[in-house]
Design a protein around this motif. Structure first.
Motif, PDB file in Angstrom:
ATOM      1  N   GLU A  32      18.859 -13.461  74.325  1.00  0.00           N
ATOM      2  CA  GLU A  32      18.898 -14.120  75.625  1.00  0.00           C
ATOM      3  C   GLU A  32      17.598 -14.854  75.947  1.00  0.00           C
ATOM      4  O   GLU A  32      17.542 -15.654  76.895  1.00  0.00           O
ATOM      5  N   ARG A  33      16.548 -14.626  75.144  1.00  0.00           N
ATOM      6  CA  ARG A  33      15.259 -15.285  75.366  1.00  0.00           C
ATOM      7  C   ARG A  33      14.883 -16.170  74.189  1.00  0.00           C
ATOM      8  O   ARG A  33      13.700 -16.462  73.976  1.00  0.00           O
ATOM      9  N   GLN A  46       6.476  -8.189  72.997  1.00  0.00           N
ATOM     10  CA  GLN A  46       7.647  -8.943  73.439  1.00  0.00           C
ATOM     11  C   GLN A  46       7.329 -10.132  74.330  1.00  0.00           C
ATOM     12  O   GLN A  46       8.222 -10.916  74.669  1.00  0.00           O
ATOM     13  N   GLU A  96      10.203  -8.517  68.333  1.00  0.00           N
ATOM     14  CA  GLU A  96      11.613  -8.211  68.110  1.00  0.00           C
ATOM     15  C   GLU A  96      12.460  -9.227  68.870  1.00  0.00           C
ATOM     16  O   GLU A  96      12.270  -9.417  70.068  1.00  0.00           O
ATOM     17  N   ASP A 144      19.855  -9.288  67.347  1.00  0.00           N
ATOM     18  CA  ASP A 144      19.075  -8.595  68.359  1.00  0.00           C
ATOM     19  C   ASP A 144      18.151  -7.578  67.681  1.00  0.00           C
ATOM     20  O   ASP A 144      18.593  -6.756  66.881  1.00  0.00           O
ATOM     21  N   GLY A 145      16.855  -7.655  67.979  1.00  0.00           N
ATOM     22  CA  GLY A 145      15.884  -6.746  67.377  1.00  0.00           C
ATOM     23  C   GLY A 145      15.313  -7.213  66.055  1.00  0.00           C
ATOM     24  O   GLY A 145      14.450  -6.532  65.483  1.00  0.00           O
ATOM     25  N   ALA A 197      12.737  -4.051  77.434  1.00  0.00           N
ATOM     26  CA  ALA A 197      13.818  -4.293  76.474  1.00  0.00           C
ATOM     27  C   ALA A 197      14.970  -3.333  76.686  1.00  0.00           C
ATOM     28  O   ALA A 197      16.128  -3.667  76.441  1.00  0.00           O
ATOM     29  N   HIS A 198      14.674  -2.114  77.142  1.00  0.00           N
ATOM     30  CA  HIS A 198      15.716  -1.099  77.309  1.00  0.00           C
ATOM     31  C   HIS A 198      15.890  -0.767  78.786  1.00  0.00           C
ATOM     32  O   HIS A 198      14.916  -0.629  79.526  1.00  0.00           O
ATOM     33  N   GLU A 202      15.091 -11.231  70.953  1.00  0.00           N
ATOM     34  CA  GLU A 202      15.988 -10.984  72.071  1.00  0.00           C
ATOM     35  C   GLU A 202      16.816 -12.246  72.267  1.00  0.00           C
ATOM     36  O   GLU A 202      16.288 -13.266  72.725  1.00  0.00           O
TER      37      GLU A 202
END
Length: 479
Positions: A239-240, A286, A235, A255-256, A452-453, A237
């Motif tokens: 920022e990565r 991830q 998924e 995102d996702g 992730a959360h 991300e």
């Protein structure tokens, strides 16, 4: 006289020789005759980085991708066969390692089956013919002295190659063993570099899913060993986002957004995430593992009890989803953690309300939860910066008329805000009231801040901060 058009066979042969990804499409029926080929853009990305080794642009490559995305076939089976025949480099020698000899031999046999197939031999048999005196499942050779040899990670003595391909050097079962990890890491650092034919030109490829922060990938990244890093989470991300030196950039924007929806659609990913748990998802899906015993928080710190003592003061703090979900992606989570402080100073996490929704559904959850908690439970809300944040906070407090509701700005980042709560948990001063939310809550805490959360952690931090605040509840302090 006009030349006749090239035959379909000639066109396919030229395409296969030009691009590894095209070769994979054409060679697929030889390796997997019972399964239709399913393409994904990530296969192109993997192939482009392997091609960069073929053409001498890079010599160290680390690929982190989820399981089931064709990493072993691409790097360990198709790429060697492509370099031998289509790229006319039949003298290239390969040493391929995996965490078990059985898996290493599996891909050795697949490569041999492909090279020996009628399809391959018809197109490139003049370049690649297998010898009869060195043609066993662990090691086979062609008449141009090219070799492909299969070894188990940790056992490479005597093997030497132009390419060392390390595919999943750790199993999921062994990743938790410090002894096994240290042994594999020592082998990788001390033995593998000495098994190259040409230290200045030969290549090492590591392709794996992340299983622990100190797995081989973690060692490569921590020691900055100069590997090109292709990292593709299941998924996306933002920022990565992965960007590499060969001009590649992860093409996803939302995102996702899923990596390989043709093979792993949303319902399959969500189903598997529930079974795997947050730790496995963080690493295998991830590609950002956290230690199983926890990062800032460890599961063993939290005792689960039946109830909190009388006269416990309760606060429910809400961490609100930051923004609306983009079309086609799931909304972020909103979480409300009910935290209490008993007369003896012990903290109790009494309940977690959590929803993956937006707008009216979130408002409804907050109001209904306040009604279920009762007037004795204070309601704490974050106030986002800017005028919009003030308006939202004022609106939510107005909705909670009759309850002790308060909103104020949050300061510091999520990790900084979590540190005081984590310190109390480490001291054994935080207990959980038994409930069906316990497992999900502990899973998120155990991978924080790598997970992730972070909504449940942030809500816990906010509730803790409010319990420790000396400021009384009153009217909302917004301008």
């Amino acid at each position: 006289m006009q030349k006749p058009p090239p035959s379909l066979r000639a066109v396919r042969k030229e395409l296969a020789e030009r691009k590894l990804a095209q070769f994979i499409r054409l060679a697929w029926p030889v390796i997997e005759p019972g399964q239709p080929y399913v393409h994904g853009w990530h296969i192109d990305a993997v192939c482009e980085h392997l091609e960069a080794i073929t053409y001498g642009h890079i010599s160290r490559l680390l690929i982190n991708v989820p399981p089931g995305t064709m990493k072993s076939l691409a790097a360990g089976v198709f790429w060697p066969a492509w370099e031998w025949g289509p790229k006319n480099r039949p003298s290239t020698r390969y040493v391929a390692a995996s965490h078990s000899q059985k898996l290493a031999i599996r891909d050795n046999l697949r490569t041999r089956r492909l090279v020996a197939s009628d399809w391959y031999q018809e197109l490139w048999g003049d370049r690649v013919a297998l010898t009869k005196d060195q043609n066993v499942k662990e090691k086979f050779e062609n008449e141009a002295t090219g070799i492909r040899e299969a070894v188990a990670a940790g056992s490479i003595t005597g093997a030497r190659g132009d390419r060392v391909i390390i595919d999943d050097p750790l199993s999921v079962e062994d990743a938790g063993s410090e002894k096994v990890r240290d042994g594999v890491n020592e082998w990788f650092l001390e033995a593998v570099p000495t098994r190259l034919n040409n230290p200045d030109r030969s290549a090492i490829v590591v392709i794996m899913q992340r299983l622990h922060e100190r797995d081989v990938s973690g060692i490569i990244l921590a020691k900055e060993l100069g590997y090109e890093h292709l990292m593709l989470p299941m998924e996306f991300e933002p920022e990565r986002r992965c960007v590499t030196s060969i001009g590649f950039k992860d093409i996803r924007t939302d995102d996702g957004e899923l990596l390989f929806p043709a093979r792993f659609p949303r319902h399959v990913v969500d189903r598997d995430k529930k079974v795997m748990g947050s730790y496995a998802v963080a690493g295998q899906f991830q590609q950002r593992p956290a230690p199983r015993e926890g990062g800032m928080f460890k599961k063993g710190w939290f005792e689960v009890v039946g109830a909190a003592p009388a006269n416990t003061r309760w606060v429910r703090h809400w961490d609100l989803a930051a923004s609306a979900a983009k079309q086609g992606s799931n909304p972020a989570y909103t979480a409300g953690v009910k935290l209490g402080r008993a007369p003896d100073g012990t903290f109790y996490v009494g309940h977690v309300a959590r929803v993956q929704a937006e707008g009216p559904d979130v408002r409804r959850l907050i109001k209904n939860t306040a009604g279920q908690d009762g007037e004795e439970v204070e309601v704490s809300l974050p106030q986002d910066p800017g005028q919009a944040g003030k308006v939202q906070a004022r609106d939510l407090v107005a909705m909670l008329a009759g309850f002790r509701a308060h909103a104020e700005p949050e300061t510091g980042d999520k990790v900084t805000r979590a540190e005081p709560f984590a310190a109390q948990a480490e001291a054994g001063n935080v207990k959980l009231i038994r409930g069906d939310w316990n497992d999900a809550y502990l899973e998120e805490l155990s991978v924080f801040p790598a997970g992730a959360h972070k909504d449940q952690v942030d809500a816990s931090s906010g509730a803790f901060g409010r319990l420790m605040s000396k400021r009384p509840y009153g009217m909302l302090n917004v301008v």
